[in-house]
Design an enzyme around this catalytic site. Sequence first.
Site, PDB file in Angstrom:
ATOM      1  N   TRP A  46       0.807  -1.233   0.000  1.00  0.00           N
ATOM      2  CA  TRP A  46       0.000   0.000   0.000  1.00  0.00           C
ATOM      3  C   TRP A  46       0.837   1.279   0.000  1.00  0.00           C
ATOM      4  O   TRP A  46       1.858   1.357   0.687  1.00  0.00           O
ATOM      5  CB  TRP A  46      -0.871   0.012   1.260  1.00  0.00           C
ATOM      6  CG  TRP A  46      -1.539   1.326   1.503  1.00  0.00           C
ATOM      7  CD1 TRP A  46      -1.090   2.344   2.300  1.00  0.00           C
ATOM      8  CD2 TRP A  46      -2.766   1.783   0.940  1.00  0.00           C
ATOM      9  NE1 TRP A  46      -1.979   3.406   2.258  1.00  0.00           N
ATOM     10  CE2 TRP A  46      -3.014   3.077   1.434  1.00  0.00           C
ATOM     11  CE3 TRP A  46      -3.686   1.216   0.047  1.00  0.00           C
ATOM     12  CZ2 TRP A  46      -4.138   3.820   1.077  1.00  0.00           C
ATOM     13  CZ3 TRP A  46      -4.803   1.954  -0.306  1.00  0.00           C
ATOM     14  CH2 TRP A  46      -5.030   3.239   0.205  1.00  0.00           C
ATOM     15  N   MET A  47       0.327   2.297  -0.735  1.00  0.00           N
ATOM     16  CA  MET A  47       0.918   3.644  -0.667  1.00  0.00           C
ATOM     17  C   MET A  47      -0.209   4.675  -0.613  1.00  0.00           C
ATOM     18  O   MET A  47      -1.201   4.539  -1.319  1.00  0.00           O
ATOM     19  CB  MET A  47       1.772   3.903  -1.913  1.00  0.00           C
ATOM     20  CG  MET A  47       2.287   5.340  -1.999  1.00  0.00           C
ATOM     21  SD  MET A  47       3.343   5.629  -3.436  1.00  0.00           S
ATOM     22  CE  MET A  47       2.089   5.945  -4.695  1.00  0.00           C
ATOM     23  N   ASN A  48      -0.040   5.732   0.225  1.00  0.00           N
ATOM     24  CA  ASN A  48      -0.845   6.947   0.007  1.00  0.00           C
ATOM     25  C   ASN A  48       0.088   8.145  -0.111  1.00  0.00           C
ATOM     26  O   ASN A  48       1.063   8.046  -0.886  1.00  0.00           O
ATOM     27  CB  ASN A  48      -2.032   7.101   0.972  1.00  0.00           C
ATOM     28  CG  ASN A  48      -1.746   7.074   2.451  1.00  0.00           C
ATOM     29  OD1 ASN A  48      -1.397   6.039   2.984  1.00  0.00           O
ATOM     30  ND2 ASN A  48      -1.904   8.176   3.137  1.00  0.00           N
ATOM     31  N   ASP A  49      -0.141   9.231   0.561  1.00  0.00           N
ATOM     32  CA  ASP A  49       0.496  10.523   0.255  1.00  0.00           C
ATOM     33  C   ASP A  49       1.991  10.472  -0.071  1.00  0.00           C
ATOM     34  O   ASP A  49       2.751   9.789   0.625  1.00  0.00           O
ATOM     35  CB  ASP A  49       0.408  11.456   1.464  1.00  0.00           C
ATOM     36  CG  ASP A  49      -0.957  11.474   2.106  1.00  0.00           C
ATOM     37  OD1 ASP A  49      -1.900  10.952   1.515  1.00  0.00           O
ATOM     38  OD2 ASP A  49      -1.063  12.027   3.205  1.00  0.00           O
ATOM     39  N   GLN A  67       3.726   7.518   2.204  1.00  0.00           N
ATOM     40  CA  GLN A  67       2.975   6.760   3.205  1.00  0.00           C
ATOM     41  C   GLN A  67       2.852   5.322   2.725  1.00  0.00           C
ATOM     42  O   GLN A  67       2.361   5.061   1.617  1.00  0.00           O
ATOM     43  CB  GLN A  67       1.577   7.392   3.366  1.00  0.00           C
ATOM     44  CG  GLN A  67       1.579   8.698   4.107  1.00  0.00           C
ATOM     45  CD  GLN A  67       1.840   8.479   5.585  1.00  0.00           C
ATOM     46  OE1 GLN A  67       0.951   8.119   6.327  1.00  0.00           O
ATOM     47  NE2 GLN A  67       3.077   8.677   6.016  1.00  0.00           N
ATOM     48  N   TRP A  75      -4.629   0.348   3.601  1.00  0.00           N
ATOM     49  CA  TRP A  75      -4.040   1.266   4.586  1.00  0.00           C
ATOM     50  C   TRP A  75      -3.823   0.522   5.904  1.00  0.00           C
ATOM     51  O   TRP A  75      -4.665  -0.288   6.304  1.00  0.00           O
ATOM     52  CB  TRP A  75      -4.971   2.463   4.785  1.00  0.00           C
ATOM     53  CG  TRP A  75      -4.347   3.541   5.612  1.00  0.00           C
ATOM     54  CD1 TRP A  75      -3.493   4.503   5.181  1.00  0.00           C
ATOM     55  CD2 TRP A  75      -4.517   3.752   7.011  1.00  0.00           C
ATOM     56  NE1 TRP A  75      -3.115   5.299   6.227  1.00  0.00           N
ATOM     57  CE2 TRP A  75      -3.722   4.867   7.367  1.00  0.00           C
ATOM     58  CE3 TRP A  75      -5.237   3.111   8.011  1.00  0.00           C
ATOM     59  CZ2 TRP A  75      -3.648   5.362   8.671  1.00  0.00           C
ATOM     60  CZ3 TRP A  75      -5.164   3.595   9.313  1.00  0.00           C
ATOM     61  CH2 TRP A  75      -4.377   4.712   9.630  1.00  0.00           C
ATOM     62  N   PHE A 107       3.075   9.222  10.064  1.00  0.00           N
ATOM     63  CA  PHE A 107       2.153   9.838   9.100  1.00  0.00           C
ATOM     64  C   PHE A 107       2.920  10.821   8.202  1.00  0.00           C
ATOM     65  O   PHE A 107       4.141  10.893   8.221  1.00  0.00           O
ATOM     66  CB  PHE A 107       1.020  10.542   9.853  1.00  0.00           C
ATOM     67  CG  PHE A 107      -0.155   9.642  10.161  1.00  0.00           C
ATOM     68  CD1 PHE A 107      -0.045   8.261  10.192  1.00  0.00           C
ATOM     69  CD2 PHE A 107      -1.405  10.190  10.428  1.00  0.00           C
ATOM     70  CE1 PHE A 107      -1.140   7.434  10.478  1.00  0.00           C
ATOM     71  CE2 PHE A 107      -2.512   9.392  10.716  1.00  0.00           C
ATOM     72  CZ  PHE A 107      -2.386   8.018  10.740  1.00  0.00           C
ATOM     73  N   ARG A 169      -1.737  17.317  12.128  1.00  0.00           N
ATOM     74  CA  ARG A 169      -0.763  16.541  11.347  1.00  0.00           C
ATOM     75  C   ARG A 169      -0.295  17.192  10.041  1.00  0.00           C
ATOM     76  O   ARG A 169      -0.786  18.210   9.630  1.00  0.00           O
ATOM     77  CB  ARG A 169      -1.354  15.175  11.038  1.00  0.00           C
ATOM     78  CG  ARG A 169      -2.657  15.162  10.269  1.00  0.00           C
ATOM     79  CD  ARG A 169      -3.039  13.705  10.003  1.00  0.00           C
ATOM     80  NE  ARG A 169      -4.255  13.569   9.236  1.00  0.00           N
ATOM     81  CZ  ARG A 169      -5.452  13.326   9.775  1.00  0.00           C
ATOM     82  NH1 ARG A 169      -5.595  13.199  11.078  1.00  0.00           N
ATOM     83  NH2 ARG A 169      -6.509  13.203   8.989  1.00  0.00           N
ATOM     84  N   ASP A 170       0.639  16.466   9.427  1.00  0.00           N
ATOM     85  CA  ASP A 170       1.160  16.719   8.079  1.00  0.00           C
ATOM     86  C   ASP A 170       1.996  17.998   7.996  1.00  0.00           C
ATOM     87  O   ASP A 170       1.708  18.902   7.191  1.00  0.00           O
ATOM     88  CB  ASP A 170       0.014  16.746   7.044  1.00  0.00           C
ATOM     89  CG  ASP A 170      -0.884  15.516   7.137  1.00  0.00           C
ATOM     90  OD1 ASP A 170      -0.416  14.488   7.682  1.00  0.00           O
ATOM     91  OD2 ASP A 170      -2.042  15.566   6.678  1.00  0.00           O
ATOM     92  N   GLU A 219      -6.142  18.467   5.574  1.00  0.00           N
ATOM     93  CA  GLU A 219      -4.930  17.661   5.663  1.00  0.00           C
ATOM     94  C   GLU A 219      -3.881  18.228   4.711  1.00  0.00           C
ATOM     95  O   GLU A 219      -4.187  19.019   3.815  1.00  0.00           O
ATOM     96  CB  GLU A 219      -5.215  16.208   5.237  1.00  0.00           C
ATOM     97  CG  GLU A 219      -6.360  15.544   5.969  1.00  0.00           C
ATOM     98  CD  GLU A 219      -6.561  14.081   5.599  1.00  0.00           C
ATOM     99  OE1 GLU A 219      -6.645  13.257   6.516  1.00  0.00           O
ATOM    100  OE2 GLU A 219      -6.638  13.744   4.403  1.00  0.00           O
TER     101      GLU A 219
HETATM  102  C1  FRU Z   1      -3.962  12.111   3.919  1.00  0.00           C
HETATM  103  C2  FRU Z   1      -3.675  11.482   5.267  1.00  0.00           C
HETATM  104  C3  FRU Z   1      -2.801  12.398   6.097  1.00  0.00           C
HETATM  105  C4  FRU Z   1      -2.153  11.453   7.052  1.00  0.00           C
HETATM  106  C5  FRU Z   1      -1.949  10.233   6.187  1.00  0.00           C
HETATM  107  C6  FRU Z   1      -2.080   8.933   6.944  1.00  0.00           C
HETATM  108  O1  FRU Z   1      -4.211  11.219   2.903  1.00  0.00           O
HETATM  109  O2  FRU Z   1      -4.885  11.172   5.932  1.00  0.00           O
HETATM  110  O3  FRU Z   1      -3.521  13.441   6.719  1.00  0.00           O
HETATM  111  O4  FRU Z   1      -0.952  11.950   7.549  1.00  0.00           O
HETATM  112  O5  FRU Z   1      -2.922  10.285   5.164  1.00  0.00           O
HETATM  113  O6  FRU Z   1      -1.717   7.854   6.145  1.00  0.00           O
END
Ligand code: FRU
Length: 471
Positions: A46-49, A67, A75, A107, A169-170, A219
């Site tokens: 898995w990957m996000n941001d 991520q 996730w 995160f 966060r972030d 975010e």
């Molecule tokens: C955005 C988010 C961020 C958080 C991360 C967690 O996509 O929800 O706010 O840091 O993903 O994976």
Amino acid sequence: MKHSLLLWPLAISCCLMAGGCSRMPARHVTDEPFRSVYHHSPASNWMNDPNGMFYDANAGVWHLYYQHNPFGTTWGPMHWGHATSTDLLHWEEHPIVLAPDSLGTIFSGSCVIDEDNTAGFGEGAVIAIYTQSEVCGQHQSIAYSTDGGATFTKYAGNPVLMGDVPDFRDPKVMRDGDHWLMTLACGQEIRFYASDDLRQWTFLSAFGEGYGAHGGVWECPELIPFDGQWVLLVSINPGGLFGGSATQYFVGQWDGKTFTCMDEPTELKWLDYGKDNYSTFTFFGSPEGRVVSLGWMSNWQYANQLPTMAFRSQNTIARDLSLYKDDAGEYRLASVPSAESMACRGDKQTRLSDIAIVEIEWNGKQDALITVSNDKGEKVLMTLDAHHQTFSMDRTASGDCSFSHEFAANTTAPLFVAHDRHHVTLFIDHCSIEAFGTNGEWAMTNLVFPSEPYNRLTVEGGEATIYSINY
Ligand code: FRU
């Protein structure tokens, strides 16, 4: 991401049981029908941001962290994965750089290059500033790298900034004059903090109440200077333009302490008019003063259900951001495919076969219809509407839409500037179509999952040139 505090302890213990990142198996990029060719995707899982992106000018290397859940394709316990590239098209995978610890999972966040050793970890150290998420809240931590971003050591004094609201966060950190400036998402507002040493942070101000879209959590913010104007990017989920996740932005002034928005409070400005461009961040230290960005090409509405196999999610192509004035005199963000992304444009083709870049010229006074389709009759319909001055992309019959009732969609962008001849550039990869208007005045990013590659392009009311991908 939906707020799921209860899952975090489980996530951390899974990670600790698995021995952190040091015992991870080597990861190999798998080949599968929806694996993007010229977009970055994780080798597996898995990957996000996109996180911590920076450009190492001495080595000519772009660093991308992201991520990442190394234990599965949905996730989970977040780590920072790592990839590098010299051309923003070919990516080399590296070992994970940050794994969860007793302070929480890892995160989103950013990296800076500390040329003057302000933090005391060494001249030119790469410092990562990231959120740690645990049951009792979210805090900001730092880690430093003295080998150019290959490995990081966590600072023993973490966390450096404690949260006082659940969503805290972030952190995106930049240099502002003689100090560091952190832009942080806190519930539905953005807070600004200053620091001399990246360890101690002082609250400056907050922005957001009464401005923009508030249908979800704010975010992944970033404050970007553009020749006297400042843009504040804020991702929102849910509450995006076409449902779920999207990135809004505000144009205004930054006086060193406070962001003052010049847009009307109720005005909504969107970075992208598709469903699948979220948490856009820019590279620290982009060359020649450029503002080079990447976004996560997905949407929390269905990100965990996308029909890929060994991996999930990919990033957009690299895009340069800039400001322009529309026909009403309003500042707007332009997204132009970066020169590095354009470099994969190969030879002219007589027909569409699989992945491609397509350039379309269109006379703005009459309608045009662009159809991308395959032998199964799956198709994406794109309409240039002269009367309403809009561009739309309909993916309701594009292929597999069955994995989520939120996926089938027809997205629309206003054209913002009248031209005698409009230009549209399409980047087609195995599971995405990214469309860019004249001079990048609008952008639209949508995922598609055809059961066979698209191999036909028809354009009524315009002229198209198809280019192969030179990869
Ligand atoms: C955005 C988010 C961020 C958080 C991360 C967690 O996509 O929800 O706010 O840091 O993903 O994976």
